[in-house]
Design a protein around this motif. Structure first.
Motif, PDB file in Angstrom:
ATOM      1  N   ARG A  81       0.777  -1.076   0.077  1.00 33.84           N
ATOM      2  CA  ARG A  81      -0.041   0.069  -0.111  1.00 33.84           C
ATOM      3  C   ARG A  81       0.846   1.158  -0.122  1.00 33.84           C
ATOM      4  O   ARG A  81       0.404   2.230  -0.797  1.00 33.84           O
ATOM      5  N   PRO A  82       1.940   1.470   0.916  1.00 36.02           N
ATOM      6  CA  PRO A  82       2.861   2.819   0.792  1.00 36.02           C
ATOM      7  C   PRO A  82       3.339   2.574  -0.596  1.00 36.02           C
ATOM      8  O   PRO A  82       3.646   3.940  -1.119  1.00 36.02           O
ATOM      9  N   ILE A  83       3.588   1.828  -1.230  1.00 42.10           N
ATOM     10  CA  ILE A  83       4.376   1.732  -2.574  1.00 42.10           C
ATOM     11  C   ILE A  83       3.169   2.246  -3.614  1.00 42.10           C
ATOM     12  O   ILE A  83       3.616   3.228  -4.519  1.00 42.10           O
ATOM     13  N   TYR A  84       2.226   1.933  -3.565  1.00 42.95           N
ATOM     14  CA  TYR A  84       1.054   2.519  -4.333  1.00 42.95           C
ATOM     15  C   TYR A  84       0.512   3.843  -4.250  1.00 42.95           C
ATOM     16  O   TYR A  84       0.558   4.702  -5.008  1.00 42.95           O
ATOM     17  N   LYS A  85       0.818   4.141  -2.762  1.00 43.71           N
ATOM     18  CA  LYS A  85       0.737   5.605  -2.546  1.00 43.71           C
ATOM     19  C   LYS A  85       1.744   6.423  -3.254  1.00 43.71           C
ATOM     20  O   LYS A  85       1.268   7.579  -3.918  1.00 43.71           O
TER      21      LYS A  85
END
Length: 373
Positions: free
Chosen positions: A64-68
């Motif tokens: 999720r942080p990578i997608y953000k």
């Protein structure tokens, strides 16, 4: 580059719509989305990506942080590209885009996935500055391997910096030694990975047996240097100064033949290493076309991945060839090859992590070094 070549590049519709500095950012953004999906899909097949990369405990939704970050980059780049089109190619807009991205990556405040950004910076620092006496962690190898897929981007970054900070009146051509320095920048990721292989070999407990694999791996990365060298020589021979010269220390046809041989050697060597060593598949072991005992995906997926890897390995070796990039009608194709290499690396990561997890499960005494702190 002759005057006609310069004019051709200046009137290129693709280059006008998607100038080189933005293509660098777009490829980087695509890589972020790909890395996020790698982590998500690997977690679906119960591979602890967090443990493999950092030695830490499994983290819920590590993607999720990578997608953000990928979403932020996508929005920011496209907004700047729209402004760039509205301002009819303002270099100042592009420069501000780069400066803001650079500041966000280094921002010490707890915004926009600070933990992931700081972890990347620490890993990048080790990859760039560690010596032969330093330990090479799995996450460092993965980052360096990913960097080899962005080798052309490293060369493009030099040209981009020249455009943004030095020369903004059209293509730089052969100014600022770009025919020499850009290929050197392209070689940086391969040199880093070569250095890592030598460091691992020096730390090997059995250098005459298991350690030899690291030397052969280092040789694989060295095989990219002739591709870059002979291509740079072909590009250099296209300049007016060399074209009017009556004598060559080596003929263009000889350089072309050497370049073809270098591309073939690098592609075949890398393809074999990907399948047999990195993925640990028994595809080349008699009677051949076998996989391995423990698999996390369907058998057909592995065979499709092997075929795609073979095709895209040759494509990537061609893309390392800078002399192809000055041809106007090949410019979109070069960008497409960069996207295909991101796709190949995306596929490679799945099976590399799978094989690494299988090795750790087979030998529980293999340590997982904590690199998260």
């Amino acid at each position: 580059m002759s005057a006609s070549d310069v004019q051709t590049v200046e009137t290129s519709p693709f280059s006008s719509s998607f100038p080189l500095p933005y293509r660098v950012l777009i490829i980087t953004t695509i890589g972020l989305w790909a890395w996020g999906s790698n982590m998500q899909i690997l977690s679906w097949v119960s591979i602890d990506v967090q443990a493999l990369l950092t030695g830490g405990q499994k983290k819920n939704s590590p993607h999720r942080p990578i997608y953000k970050l990928a979403l932020f980059m996508s929005i920011w780049v496209w907004i700047n590209l729209l402004v760039y089109w509205k301002t009819e190619g303002s270099t100042s807009i592009t420069l501000l885009c780069y400066l803001f991205v650079f500041l966000i990556v280094l921002c010490p405040f707890n915004i926009l996935c600070k933990n992931e950004r700081m972890r990347f910076i620490r890993c990048f620092h080790r990859v760039i500055f560690s010596g032969l006496d330093s330990d090479v962690y799995f996450c460092d190898k993965i980052l360096a391997d990913i960097m080899t897929s962005y080798a052309k981007v490293f060369g493009d970054l030099y040209v981009t910096m020249c455009i943004l900070f030095i020369y903004n009146e059209g293509p730089i051509g052969d100014k600022y030694y770009s025919y020499v320095i850009a290929p050197l920048f392209t070689s940086i990721p391969y040199f880093i990975r070569f250095k890592q292989c030598i460091a691992v070999y020096l730390h090997s407990k059995d250098p005459k047996n298991t350690g030899r694999e690291h030397l052969f791996n280092a040789l694989k990365y060295c095989s990219a240097f002739p591709v870059i060298l002979f291509s740079a020589l072909q590009k250099w021979y296209k300049t007016d100064e060399v074209a009017i010269s009556a004598e060559y220390w080596i003929t263009p046809s000889t350089i072309f033949n050497l370049w073809i041989i270098a591309v073939a050697v690098n592609s075949i060597y890398s393809f074999y290493w990907d399948v047999a060593i990195d993925w640990k598949l028994s595809f080349f072991t008699p009677p051949g076309f076998k996989l391995r005992q423990h698999l996390r995906f369907e058998n057909s997926i592995y065979y499709i991945a092997i075929i795609l890897n073979f095709l895209l390995r040759f494509t990537w070796s061609l893309k390392l060839s800078s002399h192809l990039h000055i041809i106007n009608h090949l410019e979109p194709s070069v960008f497409l090859m960069e996207c295909l290499e991101v796709t190949r690396r995306w596929i490679w990561i799945f099976f590399k992590f799978e094989s690494e997890a299988a090795e750790i499960n087979k030998d529980p005494y293999i340590p997982l070094h904590n690199t998260s702190s």
